[in-house]
Scaffold this motif. Structure first.
Motif: not given
Length: 236
Positions: A126-131, A143-144, A218-222
């Motif tokens: 299971v892959r997770e990145i940027a929410g 997403r979130d 966009d990995t800058a997304y929190e």
């Protein structure tokens, strides 16, 4: 994910191809060894599914050439030869997995997903990145903590982008990885699919366009607070 299915029974090859497409897996088919080798020489495949008993160069010969090429493409042998000696010889040739006929399509999909994960070394299933949370086995995206319903092609594109872990993926590579050989290289399908995927995921946009280069997550997304996904009511 894009796979090559080498199977000389046309109906079975088409059934596998169509079934994989329903699971957001792009699949090309070849009915003989020569066609398989030609496709392997011009396309970048994530996995090769080989029937051992095919016209022209046999599935064993195709497997041997894949291994000799150093491409590292995982090989799943799909065959009616189910004796232990047959399996042993297949693994000795370089096969990474072995599935005997008859088989359930769902099992083939699970094995392909497992091989793809193994190819990514320590990459989690299971892959997770940027929410974003993508589960390739359940074919679910959150997403979130919010379930996002995607089309098969949107899911395939997002899977490629997430696997890059923020790296830029060109439109050409997306076309190569998420579409099959029938895709028109001059089509605007990639742009349209990315645009619709971005809208499905919602604002703020988490897929960034790098002008003249391609797309990336966009990995800058929190990410905001993410409650545990509930498949019971998230789709309502």
């Amino acid at each position: 994910m894009r796979v090559l299915v080498v199977e000389d029974e046309p109906y079975l090859a088409e059934a596998i191809r169509d079934g994989l497409r329903l699971e957001a897996i792009a699949a090309d088919t070849a009915g003989d060894g020569d066609t398989a080798l030609e496709l392997l020489s011009v396309n970048a495949y994530d996995i090769a599914v080989l029937d051992r008993d095919i016209p022209g160069p046999s599935g064993d010969e195709v497997a041997a050439r894949i291994v000799a090429s150093g491409s590292g493409i995982p090989i799943l042998m799909l065959t009616a030869a189910d004796r232990l000696d047959d399996k042993e010889s297949g693994f000795e040739l370089g096969a990474d997995d072995y599935l005997t006929k008859p088989f359930e399509l769902r099992e083939l999909v699970l094995r392909l997903r497992a091989l793809d994960r193994r190819r990514g070394q320590s990459r989690p299933p299971v892959r997770e990145i940027a929410g974003l949370r993508l589960d390739p086995f359940r074919r679910e995206v959150f997403r979130d903590g919010r379930y996002v319903a995607l089309t098969r092609k949107q899911f395939a594109v997002l899977e490629v982008l997430i696997a890059a872990e923020g790296g830029v993926i060109s439109a050409e590579e997306l076309l190569e990885r998420a579409w099959d050989e029938n895709a028109d290289p001059f089509t605007n399908a990639v742009r349209i699919t990315v645009s619709s995927l971005r809208k499905r995921l919602g604002e703020p946009w988490v897929i960034a366009t790098v002008p003249g280069v391609g797309y990336r997550i966009d990995t800058a997304y929190e990410a905001g607070p993410r409650p545990a996904p509930s498949t019971g009511d998230a789709r309502g």
